[in-house]
Write an enzyme that holds these catalytic residues in place. Structure first.
Site, PDB file in Angstrom:
ATOM      1  CB  SER A 240      23.103  39.833 -18.825  1.00  0.00           C
ATOM      2  OG  SER A 240      23.020  39.854 -20.231  1.00  0.00           O
TER       3      SER A 240
ATOM      4  CE  LYS B 118      26.985  39.553 -21.095  1.00  0.00           C
ATOM      5  NZ  LYS B 118      25.533  39.429 -21.241  1.00  0.00           N
TER       6      LYS B 118
ATOM      7  CB  SER C 120      25.578  43.594 -20.060  1.00  0.00           C
ATOM      8  OG  SER C 120      25.098  42.288 -19.862  1.00  0.00           O
TER       9      SER C 120
END
Length: 443
Positions: free
Chosen positions: A78, A81, A141
């Site tokens: 993640s 991101k 997230s």
């Protein structure tokens, strides 16, 4: 074979008056000789972090204070991101997007909202604001919120991923490739992403570059990444709020809180293991720490190793380094020769304080050198570039090796014609003297 004595004697007789004339003119006109130029991270892991890759960078200078295996492309999970955050914030800054703009949830974000990792259970057809989705992405997230923002910015997930890769290239992220906007395992996203072996990868160095641009280009990111807890509002078919606690446990009040920590992004997949790109500020120094591939810890806190590694990096940085003014603004570092001016030189000064990171107790390891502009002719205006300054440090820069401009500390008007004329005469005799001396030395 030696030259005849008569020739050598004649050259010496010619040189003597040239020397005297050149010296006299030099004293009279104040001519000076041309200005002369003044003159760890590694592949080992001495901190024993026990991770696959790590890097520590000071934000303002971009100095790499510690690096271990930082060039290897690894799955970032993640932490992907961060690029989506960067592009959304850039769109807001450019006026292409507003925080209260509505976002209609499409098929792909709805698919992610049903069962794909961290999510806020978005449903196809519902409407959310950019701010709500961005908060869910930065704090929780949320994969579905991330995908919804990507489609809002670029029109489709494919177009957004192309934009991510173009931006990575433009930022100098040479060990990065994106397949998705969120970092969820690609093989689990069929039919939206084909499992063809193409994966998200990013090196620790590239993660640090991206984090640095997030912080310098879009500092408002910290107003989101520093949120410890938030609630995602109810939707049309869901009447309850979703309590979101930040996955970054370095933040105040959380299990592995670190003084001064206020961002940025965690990541985890079975392949990537535990990752974090973190930032913390103490005094006037902000550090960026990247940890990739921390193994799960036994017990109820499997993610603790990434936070302990971040602690070790931050402690190393804050305890062993400090920011220092190496050259104060407006204070001359030297003089630059000026031709055809009312003065023969002009002070070279930094337009702003030159600040860099120095190792505590070994400040002498970092120094400044400078060069002048060749053949600087009057008139010279105050503030005009007259040279360049460079900081020499054992700690490399994360990005580039920029030279810092030095400017004139005062005006130097053009000299009257007669002074220029006599200066040219002085140059002529000085050059003749040097030529004669050269011939003598070869005789």
């Amino acid at each position: 074979m030696h030259k005849p004595r008569s020739l050598r004697s004649a050259l010496r007789r010619l040189a003597r008056p040239l020397i005297l004339i050149g010296a006299a003119l030099g004293i009279l006109l104040g001519q000076h000789p041309a200005w002369a130029e003044g003159t760890s991270p590694s592949g080992t892991d001495p901190l024993r972090l026990g991770v696959r890759s790590a890097i520590l960078v000071e934000l303002e200078s971009g100095r790499v204070l510690y690096a271990y295996n930082a060039e290897e492309p690894l799955p970032p999970a993640s932490m992907t991101k961060m690029m989506t955050e960067y592009l959304v914030l850039k769109a807001v800054r450019e006026g292409k997007l507003r925080w209260e703009d509505p976002v209609t949830i499409g098929v792909y974000p709805g698919f992610l909202g049903r069962d794909k990792g961290s999510r806020v259970f978005l449903e196809e057809g519902e409407t959310r604001t950019v701010r709500e989705l961005f908060t869910a992405m930065a704090v929780y997230s949320a994969n579905d919120a991330t995908a919804a923002l990507a489609e809002k910015v670029a029109g489709s997930r494919e177009a957004f991923v192309s934009l991510m890769n173009e931006t990575a290239k433009s930022l100098g992220m040479v060990h990065t490739h994106f397949v998705t906007c969120h970092g969820y395992p690609e093989e689990e996203l069929a039919p939206f992403v084909k499992a063809n072996g193409d994966k998200n990868v990013m090196s620790a160095r590239d993660a640090a570059i991206l984090a640095r641009h997030l912080l310098l280009d879009t500092p408002e990111i910290l107003s989101f990444t520093s949120i410890v807890r938030a609630n995602f509002p109810p939707g049309a078919n869901r009447k309850q709020e979703i309590a979101m606690e930040n996955w970054n446990k370095l933040l105040p009040g959380l299990r592995f809180a670190y003084e001064g920590a206020d961002g940025l992004k965690t990541g985890f997949t079975d392949e990537a293991k535990y990752c974090v790109t973190a930032t913390a500020k103490r005094g006037d120094m902000r550090l960026i720490a990247v940890v990739m591939g921390a193994e799960p810890a036994p017990g109820p806190e499997p993610d603790k190793n990434r936070f302990l590694a971040a602690h070790a990096l931050f402690n190393y940085g804050f305890q062993n380094f400090a920011r220092k003014v190496l050259a104060p603004a407006g204070q001359p570092v030297g003089d630059v020769s000026v031709r055809r001016g009312t003065k023969d030189n002009v002070p070279a000064v930094p337009a702003a304080d030159i600040v860099d990171v120095v190792p505590v107790g070994h400040e002498e390891d970092v120094r400044v050198t400078w060069t002048s502009v060749p053949d600087l002719f009057a008139p010279v205006q105050k503030g005009q570039k007259v040279g360049e300054l460079r900081v020499e440090s054992p700690y490399p820069l994360l990005e580039g090796t920029p030279d810092i401009p030095l400017v004139a500390g005062e005006d130097v008007p053009k000299a009257p014609w007669w002074r220029i004329f006599f200066a040219a005469v002085g140059d002529f005799f000085a050059n003749a003297y040097r030529l004669a001396l050269s011939v003598l030395n070869r005789a």
